[in-house]
Write a protein that holds these residues in place. Structure first.
Motif, PDB file in Angstrom:
ATOM      1  N   LYS A 154      86.062 -36.238 139.141  1.00  0.00           N
ATOM      2  CA  LYS A 154      86.265 -36.765 137.796  1.00  0.00           C
ATOM      3  C   LYS A 154      87.113 -38.029 137.846  1.00  0.00           C
ATOM      4  O   LYS A 154      87.888 -38.256 138.786  1.00  0.00           O
ATOM      5  CB  LYS A 154      86.949 -35.703 136.928  1.00  0.00           C
ATOM      6  CG  LYS A 154      85.963 -34.648 136.448  1.00  0.00           C
ATOM      7  CD  LYS A 154      86.602 -33.662 135.505  1.00  0.00           C
ATOM      8  CE  LYS A 154      85.557 -32.690 134.991  1.00  0.00           C
ATOM      9  NZ  LYS A 154      86.168 -31.484 134.429  1.00  0.00           N
ATOM     10  N   GLU A 155      86.954 -38.796 136.816  1.00  0.00           N
ATOM     11  CA  GLU A 155      87.685 -40.047 136.642  1.00  0.00           C
ATOM     12  C   GLU A 155      89.193 -39.771 136.744  1.00  0.00           C
ATOM     13  O   GLU A 155      89.691 -38.772 136.238  1.00  0.00           O
ATOM     14  CB  GLU A 155      87.347 -40.626 135.263  1.00  0.00           C
ATOM     15  CG  GLU A 155      87.744 -42.067 135.051  1.00  0.00           C
ATOM     16  CD  GLU A 155      86.904 -43.025 135.872  1.00  0.00           C
ATOM     17  OE1 GLU A 155      87.301 -44.175 135.970  1.00  0.00           O
ATOM     18  OE2 GLU A 155      85.845 -42.617 136.426  1.00  0.00           O
ATOM     19  N   GLY A 156      89.892 -40.662 137.391  1.00  0.00           N
ATOM     20  CA  GLY A 156      91.356 -40.557 137.394  1.00  0.00           C
ATOM     21  C   GLY A 156      91.915 -39.754 138.550  1.00  0.00           C
ATOM     22  O   GLY A 156      93.120 -39.697 138.743  1.00  0.00           O
TER      23      GLY A 156
ATOM     24  N   VAL B 220      91.079 -41.084 145.147  1.00  0.00           N
ATOM     25  CA  VAL B 220      90.055 -40.918 146.178  1.00  0.00           C
ATOM     26  C   VAL B 220      90.718 -40.619 147.513  1.00  0.00           C
ATOM     27  O   VAL B 220      91.648 -41.301 147.919  1.00  0.00           O
ATOM     28  CB  VAL B 220      89.210 -42.202 146.282  1.00  0.00           C
ATOM     29  CG1 VAL B 220      88.183 -42.060 147.393  1.00  0.00           C
ATOM     30  CG2 VAL B 220      88.535 -42.490 144.944  1.00  0.00           C
TER      31      VAL B 220
ATOM     32  N   ASN C 230      82.643 -33.446 138.425  1.00  0.00           N
ATOM     33  CA  ASN C 230      81.567 -33.560 137.447  1.00  0.00           C
ATOM     34  C   ASN C 230      80.397 -32.696 137.896  1.00  0.00           C
ATOM     35  O   ASN C 230      80.381 -32.186 139.041  1.00  0.00           O
ATOM     36  CB  ASN C 230      81.118 -35.022 137.335  1.00  0.00           C
ATOM     37  CG  ASN C 230      82.247 -35.902 136.837  1.00  0.00           C
ATOM     38  OD1 ASN C 230      82.907 -35.580 135.852  1.00  0.00           O
ATOM     39  ND2 ASN C 230      82.484 -37.005 137.538  1.00  0.00           N
TER      40      ASN C 230
ATOM     41  N   THR D 291      80.561 -35.286 141.847  1.00  0.00           N
ATOM     42  CA  THR D 291      81.523 -36.363 142.065  1.00  0.00           C
ATOM     43  C   THR D 291      82.849 -35.993 141.414  1.00  0.00           C
ATOM     44  O   THR D 291      82.897 -35.167 140.496  1.00  0.00           O
ATOM     45  CB  THR D 291      81.020 -37.683 141.468  1.00  0.00           C
ATOM     46  OG1 THR D 291      80.741 -37.465 140.086  1.00  0.00           O
ATOM     47  CG2 THR D 291      79.774 -38.160 142.173  1.00  0.00           C
TER      48      THR D 291
ATOM     49  N   ASP E 299      87.731 -30.069 138.729  1.00  0.00           N
ATOM     50  CA  ASP E 299      88.010 -31.455 139.102  1.00  0.00           C
ATOM     51  C   ASP E 299      86.729 -32.252 139.357  1.00  0.00           C
ATOM     52  O   ASP E 299      86.802 -33.446 139.636  1.00  0.00           O
ATOM     53  CB  ASP E 299      88.874 -31.495 140.368  1.00  0.00           C
ATOM     54  CG  ASP E 299      90.237 -30.882 140.125  1.00  0.00           C
ATOM     55  OD1 ASP E 299      90.756 -31.043 138.999  1.00  0.00           O
ATOM     56  OD2 ASP E 299      90.771 -30.229 141.039  1.00  0.00           O
TER      57      ASP E 299
ATOM     58  N   GLY F 190      95.326 -45.032 142.895  1.00  0.00           N
ATOM     59  CA  GLY F 190      93.989 -44.472 142.791  1.00  0.00           C
ATOM     60  C   GLY F 190      93.366 -44.070 144.107  1.00  0.00           C
ATOM     61  O   GLY F 190      92.251 -43.587 144.153  1.00  0.00           O
ATOM     62  N   LYS F 191      94.054 -44.304 145.194  1.00  0.00           N
ATOM     63  CA  LYS F 191      93.514 -43.855 146.480  1.00  0.00           C
ATOM     64  C   LYS F 191      94.652 -43.300 147.330  1.00  0.00           C
ATOM     65  O   LYS F 191      95.812 -43.685 147.173  1.00  0.00           O
ATOM     66  CB  LYS F 191      92.798 -45.004 147.198  1.00  0.00           C
ATOM     67  CG  LYS F 191      93.688 -46.193 147.458  1.00  0.00           C
ATOM     68  CD  LYS F 191      92.978 -47.259 148.264  1.00  0.00           C
ATOM     69  CE  LYS F 191      93.979 -48.352 148.597  1.00  0.00           C
ATOM     70  NZ  LYS F 191      93.453 -49.496 149.265  1.00  0.00           N
TER      71      LYS F 191
END
Lengths: 1134, 548
Positions: free
Chosen positions: A937-939, A942, A931, A935, A929, A962-963
């Motif tokens: 990964k996208e998607g 948070v 990078n 950090t 999950d 997204g959060k």
């Protein structure tokens, strides 16, 4: 003298009833009764009567004689021609002459057995009948086959008055005072039917035997003919309310310490949760038909007609429990009834010679489960792993690890395991002696009980002495007096800090915090050691007395009318003494060789606090009771006035800084600032008028109306009274012509009820605009001063909760008792619940709002009970009982903020109370999950609680924004109180052996295993062995997140991850008993002797680790585990 | 029927009759015995005073928490892993739902409003009314000050909200930052003269307390956070008001810095306003057990809730008055605890110091449970230090029992001197009065006066250092970092610890990043706390602070 109830028919068992008969029957269930002395009983026949009747039915005449001569008849109505018209005219004659004249023409024999005059067809007559039918070849071939034997109860006592009938004929007899019977039957393969109220009816094939001894098995499912209901008794068959019952005898021999633990799984409609096994505090929460309110949920407890606690009564003294469930049953309790009512009836005396019995057991307790904390080596290993994860140096060196592992240096590298402080096989013992007997005019029952329960360590134990005396006197022919005195003394001892704190300290008992439990020189090295084995204590002595006096008077001019008055005075005094002596642990100086272990730095000096709590309750009841038969119609009416006042006084004093180690207040420091005092008192009042009217047509159509006009001091003048009525109907289909001849259907009744009852909620005086005064609140000018603060906003309109309850029930008995079942559907709508309307004012309002009667909640479900009994031979009986309760509530209206209401996932309304909300955990973040730079990964949504790492809990972004935030909350668990409770109780009897089991289970409930109950190193506490199953790249599907030295904010959010389904099934009790055959017992100069082995909480099946599935998520307390008890007992009758 | 039966029957009849005649309403007439009605409470001044006592008791104090506000700063950290100061706040991961909340002070504001309303309407003697009303208004201003420093502008509520009579008017929008500030200033100005210079009973609000509150708020408003243009008149206001307090001549510095905080010296000459405790009761203090050294003499005595950082330790001067950074100071990094100023020894438990008669060893020795907790896993110090300041050894044996009666000093004269010095230095420059004020504080701790001829910047540095040391662990540092806009620097880097390790047979003193001592601060939002989500949910007129 009570007006005899009408003759009713119930399958094959057709008996005449009086209350005393019932009591006697019940008494057989667990008690020893000595043989009534025949000569005494014969006196009944010398009673003088005058009677004059002409061409009346025999049945009616017998009823009249019962009244006139103060006797009771027992007979098999199929053998006695009740409809025969008879005449008798006698003045001032002895009863035996009257009966002789009346009955001998009918060839009816009479004899006295105990309280009864037993009527039977004389054998001579039977033989004549047989002679006359001698041309019947079948009868002819087996003419006059004679069978005899003794009927005994399960405990081996002879049973008089048992009906013995040749199946398919009217030929029968009843057993005599010594239990002996003899009957001439038509053929050697005839079948005998043994029946007695309160006992299972059994068929025994003769099979050519001339001696058949038979043991009657209790009908365990109910009290059969009469049940105790609110402010009275009713025939079971004519009850239109939902009630369930339990005999006291069923629990007397199980190692139960607190009576509230005896109902779960045994009684339908009762949901229980026993959250702790701590002596003296191990009672269950009881929810009758689940939880119906956001306010108070506990039922009203009534002991012998007076509202009182029952948990610490001696189980041996309990006659029966009755659980009142629907509106029809609880309406007489008005504002106290909405959460159901439990009626507890204690034993009363019986006519006959004094009988003495002993029941006692000794048992050994061990916890059902103990939290398994890691040992010192595991602790150090886990902490090193946590340091690795954080990139910090190891707190424990390899050398230290080795020392923990091999235990070679236990003073410097200690491994304090609290389990070493726990006593194995802590004792639980109970002894009880009962004495009972009486004459026609005075009956007495006395009981003395003693119970001692050890705790898991020497500081904890509970001692209880119970004394009961019940006296019934027939002071005139029309006047009865009852005096009941039931007292107890309890001595409870625990460590000086509250039990919850003890368990908290146990959580801190690990190598990082503490030395060894004991250093090698014998000095204590851990706080838990000094707490459990040092000085200091918390002792609580309770003296409680229940006393009541009733007088019942038949009103001379109106037949069937009685007046009754009762006064009950129940004082309770509780003395609490806490002597807290923080003992100094020893400390170790490791820089010296050998180590120097010495007394540690000084602690605070001892302190003593003592509290005196006095409670008393004064209850008055005055009633008029009417019962009358008009042809096929039977009417009863009850009107009752009740007033109840409670007063409490609490006074407490304390001193600290004791120089002298003498635990007396006067021995403490004489500095004023070392002393405190406090005191308060309060009063409570309730007053009500209640009524009940029943109408019964031919035993088929049943109607009942009841209600209460009730008043409470809780509310504003003018708002204090409320009216709570209920109605119910019943239809006994099995009495209808079209079903009467269906041979496999013994009983079928449909009943329905509807009514409204109340519940007090919140606190008294919420109607007043008042302020609290308290002190000391502050100091000004160096002096302590009082303070006054505003209470919540007042609400002059505050009133009771109202509950509209509906119930539909079916009762049926099939195949002569092979299947007996009672099932109810219930629906309750509770309105007026007190809720705080948070949404209507801003947070800046600055004061709590008055609660308003605004909440609405419904609760519905089913409860059922089932019994099945089968005799395979007269030596082998198997029976199965089952109870099942399902209750699910739904919040219909609560003041919910728009924040949760507008989000369907978060909405409280429409869901059960106590539904658990939080984030839905998807599992752990895995390496994939992230990078390469760490950090996410996208998607991936948070999470707001700091930087996440692989092995942290990942939550579901339900709204996909997204959060992760509060808007992603959803339902993560069922309420903590089970919605389903069930019990299965098989039992087998073979000859003198009996095996009784009770499996109890709960379902639809979740436990939130958070905080120290699940997480490693929470608040500096230890970790569980289970915490070793933590996330690593190699263990990506672990139970616990990556290990950290303290639980991280991200991983401790309220989420489904920590939810555990705590459905459980446990073998709650198991009892194996053996009754010594009566001839042997007689040789030992006993009426009966029974020995038994019993177990409590023998086996438990559940998913929850470290804690008992009934444990609660409340604060640190309540984690004292349930106890598994194995006991051996003896039951003797003299 | 015989006589006793007749008698009994008679009794029953009597009983029934009595019951029937009992008036049920009378029977239910029960008075609560622990409560006072509205009428009784406001009937006389004695009762009304009890209501005001409760408001005094509502002033927050930090003596029953293990997570002092100073742990939010670079002065100290919590030795217990997982506390809010070290997690949510240190990492700036708090949200409107879980941030520390001060919104509850609206309950205290209501109490003040109610007291003011009831007393104003009463016919009590004017002298009493005037005095008590001023006290209540002081307390209300104090609570608003707590809201203003944390949130900026907040709803200004000066009446008793009543949903039945006011309807939707009970929903109030936030006043501006300036309006909120001005309200506090106006209130303090209005009541100052109604309050006595010396209270009849120690603990009550005084003229000095009102002026100090005013002067403090003015200082806050003049500071960079609220005064981006550096309007010098704001500094001048602050200087003038603090000067007013000095000129009252009612206060002086208590001679002994160490014991000034003990209960034996409650209400001493230096105290301007304080929050009281009463040992041995529920309102006693337990700071020793919560905030003191974890293990003493091998036994746990406290929770280690406050571990001073190397950063504050480095601020303590040498005994010669020079900062350790001054090459002339004589500071030896390998003997860091030698020849430091008195306040160091009075405030910090360090390696080799004595506590409760035991030598405190913080060195990294196997099995030493007070060695710096490098893995941040237990309550041992994470910095190599424990708190000593204000902890009374008499109570340090008690665990967390509330036996201490020491007051928490909210405002004391030393702060006023430093407030004045700071404001005057900014408004006018380092004139003699600035030197005098700072030197007075230094002199009490046997430090030489500041060198003469300091520039304004040098004086600012000197004052800030003096302030940090003098007021350490008195819950002042967080406010100072915020108002100086230094939080984005000082709270955006790790705090430091002392590690004493043996290397080649020698004990080596190494300054390291404190384990668990990382800090993050987002200047775009963290200078203000978020308005609690629950408050936003209940009042649609409220707006959230930027960034949340």
């Amino acid at each position: 003298m009570k007006k005899p109830l009408p003759i009713i028919k119930h399958g094959l068992r057709v008996v005449k009833l009086t209350i005393l008969q019932i009591l006697m029957a019940v008494a057989f269930s667990g008690l020893t009764i000595a043989d009534p002395v025949p000569t005494y009983g014969q006196d009944i026949l010398d009673n003088i009567v005058s009677i004059s009747v002409q061409d009346k039915k025999l049945g009616d005449v017998l009823t009249e004689i019962e009244t006139l001569a103060n006797v009771k008849f027992s007979f098999n109505p199929k053998a006695i021609p009740l409809d025969e018209l008879v005449s008798v005219h006698q003045r001032n004659a002895k009863l035996k002459d009257v009966l002789g004249n009346l009955l001998s023409p009918l060839t009816i024999r009479f004899e006295v057995a105990g309280d009864y005059v037993i009527l039977s067809k004389s054998i001579k007559k039977q033989q004549e009948n047989l002679d006359r039918s001698s041309n019947d070849p079948k009868v002819d071939s087996e003419f006059a086959f004679s069978v005899s034997g003794t009927v005994t109860s399960e405990s081996g006592e002879p049973m008089p008055g048992v009906n013995v009938l040749e199946k398919g004929t009217t030929n029968g007899t009843t057993s005599e005072a010594n239990g002996k019977y003899s009957l001439v039957v038509a053929e050697s393969n005839a079948v005998l039917v043994f029946s007695f109220i309160g006992y299972m009816t059994n068929e025994v094939p003769v099979n050519g035997r001339t001696v058949i001894d038979f043991t009657m098995a209790e009908d365990v499912t109910n009290l059969e003919e009469l049940v105790v209901v609110g402010y009275g008794t009713q025939k079971k068959t004519s009850v239109t309310a939902a009630v369930s019952t339990l005999k006291g005898a069923e629990v007397a021999s199980t190692p139960t310490t607190d009576l509230s633990n005896s109902l779960g799984g045994r009684v339908s409609g009762v949901i229980v949760k026993q959250t702790t096994g701590e002596p003296g505090a191990d009672g269950s929460s009881i929810f009758i038909r689940g939880i119906s309110s956001t306010g108070a949920t506990q039922p009203l407890i009534v002991v012998d007609g007076i509202p009182r606690d029952f948990t610490q009564l001696d189980p041996n003294t309990i006659e029966s429990f009755t659980v009142l469930k629907d509106a029809a049953a609880v309406a007489p309790y008005g504002v106290a009834g909405a959460n159901g009512v439990i009626l507890v009836t204690t034993k009363k005396g019986k006519t006959g010679a004094a009988s003495l019995s002993y029941n006692g057991y000794i048992g050994f307790q061990n916890p059902t489960v103990l939290p398994k904390y890691v040992n010192a080596f595991q602790y150090a290993t886990l902490q090193n792993a946590a340091a690795d994860g954080a990139g910090l140096p190891h707190p424990y060196s390899d050398e230290a690890l080795q020392k923990y592992k091999d235990g070679s240096d236990p003073d410097a590298y200690p491994d304090p395991d609290y389990r070493d402080l726990i006593m194995k096989n802590a004792m639980l013992t109970t002894h009880n002696i009962e004495l009972s007997g009486g004459t026609e005019t005075v009956k007495y029952y006395g009981s003395l009980g003693y119970q001692f329960q050890e705790g898991m360590w020497p500081k904890t134990n509970h001692k209880r002495y119970n004394l009961a005396l019940n006296l019934d006197a027939q002071v005139t022919k029309t006047t009865k007096l009852f005096l009941g005195v039931n007292g107890r003394v309890q001595n409870l001892s625990t460590p000086y800090t509250p039990p919850g704190r003890v368990w908290e300290i146990i959580g801190y008992t690990h190598t990082e915090h503490e030395g060894p439990l004991w250093y090698s020189n014998g000095m204590p090295g851990a706080a838990i050691t000094t707490l459990l084995y040092g000085d200091g204590y918390n002792k609580r002595n309770t003296t409680a007395l229940y006393s009541q006096l009733s007088l019942e008077q038949e009103i001379p001019f109106i037949s069937g009318l009685k007046a009754k008055g009762t006064i009950a005075y129940d004082p309770t005094v509780i003395m609490n003494k806490i002597w807290s002596v923080p003992a100094d642990k020893a400390t170790i100086d490791k820089t010296q060789t050998p180590y120097v272990i010495t007394q540690g730095p000084p602690s605070v000096k001892p302190s003593l606090s003592q509290a005196y709590n006095q409670r008393y309750q004064l209850t008055y009841q005055a009633s008029l009771d009417y019962a009358k038969e008009f042809g096929n119609s039977h009417v009863t009416a009850l009107a009752l006035f009740e007033a109840k006042g409670n007063n409490t006084i609490d006074i407490a004093v304390s001193r600290r800084n004791y120089n002298l180690l003498i635990d007396e207040i006067n021995m403490g420091s004489s500095t004023l600032s070392d002393m405190t005092t406090s005191g308060t008192s309060s009063d409570a009042r309730q007053v009500g008028f209640l009524y009940r009217v029943t109408y019964d047509y031919a035993g088929k159509y049943l109607f009942e109306a009841s209600g209460r006009y009730d008043g409470s001091y809780y509310f504003a003048p003018g708002k204090r009274f409320g009216f709570f009525p209920a109605f119910s109907v019943g239809w006994r289909l099995s009495e209808e012509g079209f079903l009467k001849d269906v041979s496999w259907l013994e009983n079928l009744k449909i009943r329905a009820s509807h009514g409204e009852v109340g519940a007090l909620a919140g606190a008294p005086f919420q109607y007043l605009s008042t302020y609290n005064a308290y002190g000391p609140a502050y100091t000004l000018g160096g002096q302590a001063v009082q303070g006054i603060n505003e209470r919540n906003e007042y609400n002059p309109d505050i009133t009771w909760e109202r509950a509209v309850k509906r119930d539909i029930g079916f009762e049926f008995t099939l195949w002569e008792g092979l299947l007996e079942m009672e099932v109810d559907y219930f629906h309750e709508k509770r309105s007026n619940m007190l809720v705080a309307p948070d949404v209507v004012v801003p947070a800046e309002y600055g004061i709590g709002l008055s609660q308003v009667n605004g909440g609405v909640m419904k609760n519905e479900g089913i409860d059922l009970s089932l019994t099945s009994t089968r005799s395979f031979t007269d030596d082998l009986q198997v029976s199965l009982g089952a109870s099942f309760t399902y209750a699910q509530n739904t919040l219909l209206k609560v003041f919910e903020t728009p924040t949760t209401f507008n989000n369907p996932n978060r909405r409280r309304t429409g869901r059960p109370l106590g539904t658990q909300f939080g984030w839905h955990a998807l599992g752990f973040f895995q390496l994939d999950d992230f990078n390469a730079d760490g950090t996410l990964k996208e998607g991936i949504a948070v999470q707001p609680w700091g930087k996440v790492q692989p092995g942290d809990i990942r939550y579901e972004d339900i709204n996909g924004d997204g959060k992760i935030d509060d808007e992603d909350h959803t339902v993560i668990g069922d309420p903590a109180t089970p919605q389903i409770i069930y019990g299965i109780s098989p039992n087998i009897r073979f000859k003198g052996f009996s095996l009784d089991l009770l499996f109890q289970g709960a379902a639809k409930t979740d436990f939130y295993s958070n905080s120290f109950r699940a997480w490693a190193f929470q608040n500096g506490m230890s970790a569980y062995e289970d915490n070793f199953n933590y996330w690593t790249p190699e263990n990506p599907n672990a139970r616990h997140p990556r290990i950290t030295s303290a639980p991280t904010t991200n991983n401790t959010q309220t989420s489904s991850w920590w939810m555990t389904d705590v459905s459980y099934l446990r073998l709650k009790t198991a009892t194996l008993s053996y009754s010594i055959p009566s001839p042997l017992a007689e040789k030992l100069r006993m009426q009966s002797a029974r020995i038994y082995v019993s177990g409590q909480n023998v086996l438990t099946f559940t998913d929850l680790k470290n804690y008992d599935p009934e444990a609660t998520v409340a604060a640190y307390g309540n984690l004292y585990p349930q106890q598994k008890v194995i006991s051996v007992g003896l039951n003797l009758g003299f | 029927m015989n006589k006793p039966i007749k008698y009994l029957k008679g009794k029953v009849a009597t009983l029934l009759t009595v019951m029937a005649l009992v008036s049920c309403n009378d029977y239910l007439e029960v008075e609560p015995k622990d409560q006072i009605t509205d009428a009784a409470l406001w009937a006389n001044t004695g009762n009304a005073d009890l209501f005001l006592n409760n408001i005094y008791a509502s002033v927050p104090g930090p003596f029953n928490t293990d997570d002092l506000e100073d742990n939010y700063t670079d002065d100290s950290m919590n030795g217990i892993p997982g506390r809010v100061s070290g997690t949510l706040y240190a990492n700036s991961t708090y949200t409107p739902s879980n941030a520390p909340s001060y919104w509850g002070h609206y309950a205290n504001i209501r109490k003040c409003n109610l007291f003011i309303e009831k007393v104003t309407a009463s016919s009590f003697a004017d002298t009493w009314k005037s005095l008590r009303l001023a006290e209540a208004r002081f307390l209300r201003a104090y609570f608003y000050q707590l809201l203003w420093t944390h949130y900026g502008g907040v709803p200004l509520i000066t009446d008793v909200l009543n949903r039945n009579t006011q309807g939707d008017d009970i929903f109030r929008a936030r006043a501006t930052d300036e309006e909120t500030y001005q309200f506090i200033i106006d209130e303090c100005t209005a009541i100052a003269d109604a309050l006595p210079v010396k209270a009849a009973e120690a603990g009550r609000a005084t003229k000095g307390a009102a002026l100090t509150l005013k002067g403090w708020c003015e200082l806050f408003a003049a500071s960079p956070l609220k005064n981006p243009t550096n309007d010098l008149s704001k500094w001048a206001n602050a200087a003038a008001t603090n000067k007013q307090v000095i000129d009252l001549n009612a206060y002086s510095l208590f001679p002994d810095y160490e014991t000034m905080f003990y209960e034996e010296n409650n209400n001493n000459v230096e105290v301007i306003f304080d929050r009281h405790y009463l040992g041995g009761t529920a309102i006693g203090g337990s700071r020793e057990g919560l905030q003191g050294p974890w293990i003493v003499g091998g036994t746990q005595k406290a929770w280690g809730g406050v571990d001073p950082t190397q950063d504050i330790v480095d601020e303590y001067a040498m005994a010669n008055g020079l900062p350790i950074t001054d090459p002339a100071s004589g500071y030896d990094p390998q003997q860091p605890y030698l020849n430091r100023e008195k306040r160091f020894y009075q405030s910090i438990v360090y390696d080799g110091s004595s506590w409760l008669g035991f030598e405190m060893v913080m060195k990294r020795i196997p099995g030493n449970r007070n060695a710096t907790d490098l893995a941040n896993f237990n309550e041992a110090t994470n910095t190599g230090y424990y708190l000593r300041k204000g902890l009374n050894p008499k109570y340090a044996i008690n665990g967390n029992q509330r036996f201490n009666s020491a007051s928490f000093i909210i405002f004391r004269y030393a702060e006023v001197l430093l407030n004045y010095a700071e404001a005057q230095n900014e408004a006018v420059g380092p004139d003699q009065s600035v030197h005098d004020a700072v030197n007075a504080v230094r002199e009490r701790s046997d430090l030489p006066p500041l060198p003469i001829g300091l520039s304004q910047d040098e004086m600012r540095t000197a004052i800030r250092r003096e302030r940090r040391v003098e007021l350490a662990f008195e819950q002042k540092r967080w406010y100072d970092l915020i108002r100086w806009k230094l939080a984005e620097v000082n709270l955006n880097r790790p705090v430091h610890a002392m590690l004493i390790e043996e290397e080649n047979g020698v004990w080596v003193y190494k300054v390291i990043n404190a384990p668990g001592g990382n800090k993050t601060f987002y200047p775009e939002k963290n200078y203000f706390f978020p308005i609690p989500q629950s408050a936003l949910n209940q009042n649609s007129l409220l707006t959230q602070n930027p960034g949340y």
